[in-house]
Write a protein that holds these residues in place. Structure first.
Motif, PDB file in Angstrom:
ATOM      1  N   ARG A  11       0.847  -1.185   0.000  1.00 33.62           N
ATOM      2  CA  ARG A  11       0.000   0.000   0.000  1.00 33.62           C
ATOM      3  C   ARG A  11       0.891   1.246   0.000  1.00 33.62           C
ATOM      4  N   ASP A  68     -11.992   2.307  10.962  1.00 30.14           N
ATOM      5  CA  ASP A  68     -10.563   2.551  10.837  1.00 30.14           C
ATOM      6  C   ASP A  68      -9.929   1.249  10.370  1.00 30.14           C
ATOM      7  N   GLU A  70      -6.965   0.148  10.197  1.00 28.34           N
ATOM      8  CA  GLU A  70      -5.868  -0.401  10.992  1.00 28.34           C
ATOM      9  C   GLU A  70      -6.343  -1.118  12.253  1.00 28.34           C
ATOM     10  N   THR A  71      -7.504  -0.746  12.770  1.00 28.33           N
ATOM     11  CA  THR A  71      -7.962  -1.325  14.043  1.00 28.33           C
ATOM     12  C   THR A  71      -9.232  -2.156  13.925  1.00 28.33           C
ATOM     13  N   CYS A  90     -13.445  -3.284   3.310  1.00 28.81           N
ATOM     14  CA  CYS A  90     -12.425  -2.580   4.083  1.00 28.81           C
ATOM     15  C   CYS A  90     -13.082  -1.428   4.820  1.00 28.81           C
TER      16      CYS A  90
END
Length: 180
Positions: A11, A68, A70-71, A90
């Motif tokens: 990414r 989010d 990432e979490t 996502c």
């Protein structure tokens, strides 16, 4: 024999930038490009789908403000169909009409020898999104150029014909460029 070129890397590596630069330099075929849209703080908040060479633009992905990436849990990030012509993948809401229009655009141009798709990922591995477009282009013997994140290459390769001529272009720059 179908030629398939994968522009891959992590990414933020510049895959789409290189992809669109290559497409514009060749000027051949149909291109389905995900154009980033940024908010006032410079963060990616959405993507438009641009159909080249016609330069037709439509809403594609819109950031889900409640997720989010990432979490979030895997369940939250999973591909799932919603109502009102949307999908969730996502941390984005996805306009399904963009995939339908992409397929229609492909069918309107049977003379195209090259098909450029930005990008193939979890939606397509789930058999949705650009999956039909990709498989149809391959079945029709078109040369295909694809952006795919490096962690999806092992999931994509089994979907491709075993006799295809596959070229992998590794992109690992973290240089920020704005594709046109």
């Amino acid at each position: 024999m179908t030629k398939i070129t994968l522009f891959t890397g992590p990414r933020g590596a510049g895959k789409s930038t290189r992809f669109i630069r290559e497409y514009h330099s060749r000027g051949n075929g149909l291109c389905f490009f995900s154009l980033k849209k940024r908010d006032d703080d410079g963060n990616v908040c959405a993507y438009d789908l641009v159909l080249y060479p016609k330069n037709e633009t439509m809403p594609f992905f819109v950031k889900d403000p409640d997720v989010d990436m990432e979490t979030a849990s895997k369940e939250t990030l999973a591909v799932r169909d919603l109502t009102n012509g949307l999908m969730h993948s996502c941390s984005y809401f996805v306009h399904l009409s963009a995939f339908d229009r992409a397929m229609q655009y492909y069918k309107e141009h049977p003379e195209a020898k090259e098909i450029w798709i930005d990008e193939i990922g979890r939606i397509e591995v789930a058999g949705k999104g650009f999956y039909e477009l990709l498989m149809t282009a391959i079945a029709n013997g078109k040369d295909v150029f694809i952006v795919v994140r490096n962690n999806f290459v092992p999931k994509l390769i089994p979907l491709l014909p075993t006799d295809a001529d596959i070229n992998i272009v590794e992109i690992n720059t973290n240089k920020t460029e704005t594709p046109t």
